[in-house]
Design an enzyme around this catalytic site. Sequence first.
Site, mmCIF file in Angstrom:
data_model
loop_
_atom_site.group_PDB
_atom_site.id
_atom_site.type_symbol
_atom_site.label_atom_id
_atom_site.label_comp_id
_atom_site.label_asym_id
_atom_site.label_seq_id
_atom_site.Cartn_x
_atom_site.Cartn_y
_atom_site.Cartn_z
ATOM 1 N N ASP A 13 0.998 -1.129 0.007
ATOM 2 C CA ASP A 13 -0.226 -0.017 0.120
ATOM 3 C C ASP A 13 0.734 1.243 0.081
ATOM 4 O O ASP A 13 1.967 1.290 0.569
ATOM 5 C CB ASP A 13 -0.779 -0.038 1.081
ATOM 6 C CG ASP A 13 -1.866 1.232 1.331
ATOM 7 O OD1 ASP A 13 -2.832 1.249 0.386
ATOM 8 O OD2 ASP A 13 -1.798 1.907 2.290
ATOM 9 N N GLU A 48 0.959 -0.617 -5.339
ATOM 10 C CA GLU A 48 0.219 0.572 -5.500
ATOM 11 C C GLU A 48 1.001 1.913 -5.473
ATOM 12 O O GLU A 48 1.393 2.197 -4.332
ATOM 13 C CB GLU A 48 -0.952 0.804 -4.376
ATOM 14 C CG GLU A 48 -1.909 1.846 -4.609
ATOM 15 C CD GLU A 48 -2.535 2.264 -3.493
ATOM 16 O OE1 GLU A 48 -3.378 3.254 -3.578
ATOM 17 O OE2 GLU A 48 -1.920 2.358 -2.363
#
Length: 654
Positions: free
Chosen positions: A321, A374
């Site tokens: 993330d 990401e």
Amino acid sequence: MAKKTKQVEDNAFSLLTDFDIYLFKSGKHYKLYEKLGAHVVSNGDTEGTYFAVWAPNARAVSVIGYFNNWKDGVHKLNPRWDQSGIWECFFPDVKHGEAYKYAILSITGDYLEKADPFAAYAETPPRTASIVWEPKYEWQDSAWLEERKQLAGKPKPYSVYEVHYGSWRRKAEENDRSLTYPEMAEELVAYVKDMGFTHVEFLPIMEHPFYGSWGYQLTGYFAPTSRYGSPEDFMYMVDCFHRAGIGVILDWVPSHFPGDAHGLYKFDGTFLFEHEDPRKGFHPDWKSYIFNYGRNEVRSFLISNALFWLERYHIDGIRVDAVASMLYLDYSRKDGEWIPNQYGGNENLEAISFLKEMNEVVYKNFPDAITIAEESTSWTGVSRPTYVGGLGFGQKWMMGWMHDTLHYFQTDPIHRKYHHNEITFSIIYAFTENFMLPLSHDEVVHGKGSLLGKMPGDEWKKFANLRLLYSYMYTHPGTKLLFMGGEFGQSSEWNHEKSLDWHLLEYDVHKGAQNILRDLNMLYKREPALYQHAFDNKGFRWIDYGDRDNSVIAYQRLSDHKEDVLVIVCNFTPEVRYHYRIGVPYRGQWKEIFNSDAKQYHGSDVINSGLLTTSPVKYHSQDYSISLTLPPLAISILKLDKELNEFELRDIGT
């Protein structure tokens, strides 16, 4: 067998060797979870629990729990002699299943009660204690793991169903509770299998105190959340996915952590896991704290955590993330709010080094696993090997494709000809990274509405656009990710406090959306041309990208077998276009194998039935062409009929 250390105390017991300490202090201990934390072990003939915790600046550390009425100083830990900062001790009266915390007296005299950073299990929030736990589970996924090993590095379809665990489906009749891990092992596994997805990806499942963070504010990096069951229950669920032929990816958050009193923040009373200077250590977007990637012990902690989920829980990959927030020192900061690196730049050199090492270690130990970034900027080489200067990830989310595509689809079809470049531009850079196309949870929250809600027009046009979006996504180069609810046209924005609107499947339009997703997954897995060259230009060739007046594009997807070529034609307007001519690579009979306007998808059923015979008319720089009907707001996929064209296939040398 555990080795004794040179401690002053008699009968000292330790799981740590001198070599462990050397690796830990040098940032190279990648299985720290085997040594730190709470471990049920035998010391001679005596069974008990060994505790070890890193708190280098503490004046005193002890273990508190129900076994000593949460009283500080009864079960004292001993500081190691080697200046590692680790405190440890073995207690025969502390057993499996006991709740505990570390009571820490800081150098400033503050008294802290901290959960164990390496705890394998934790109390269910809002309780915050750790639990002594040695998970015992007999895995039955050897066939899956062997197949995963055999397919490592080979082209394969990746179709990922992204799930927020607590809100996928709830038991309304039981106080609207979320499903347990065993219940999900039955219901979610069957659903993902039926829908044809190759993988499921969970938003962070590690222990987190605030449910509303969706799991992105972690306090228990080594513990699956106890909200839904025990570690063994979670293992069982993963096992069931594997036995059903479905991979499991977990979101992983090495970018920041919350400031909860029982968590990592100022763990021993000092800035231990995080930077002291808020210009490097505090995240303005999430009001959380940033790991000190330049501290070796922190690197050991984080890299060990990545390996932990792959080894102990048989996870198939991690999606990392907020990588962009790690790469840039000035991420979301104004002038004067950040510190340049030693060269005066805004690159976070320590984080870059950490990410490279993490990927190298993961792929060295698990070459058949996957790491996905990401990363939302134009950083070069995110999914390229570290030996050529890349960050070493296996795949990267294609955020540019997502933004341009959604903006294009939100535009009324009458105006799309003025935005034609938004739907064609992605191919210019599609092969610069190993891209995954994400329609993720981030696109259906914070007032953005649902995917269906973004589509213009009346109900029919909204659903036609949605079917067109998904069909375009599945025929575009790259792997695929779709957030739960999108597959049946969830009409309201995602709300983590309630279940998806499963009742919508009582309506044909929503059932049609679900049907097309299922069929797209099956088509994707069945046609090598859609996945064999997902990351290089051998798998894609334009037929025509210039018909902006009609908002039509046509392209080929190719595999290593020429006869498997697919011709895809997209009509981004609600106008049916009759006798539309496109160039095709081979003469013979072409068959429509997929049409997103078909009746079973609740479309208007403008299809090309029968076979389409080529004409010797040259078109779109091709020697042959065909004339077909373009359905409204839809995609048509054509394939050369092998049985009727054996002579043609021989002619092209296949």
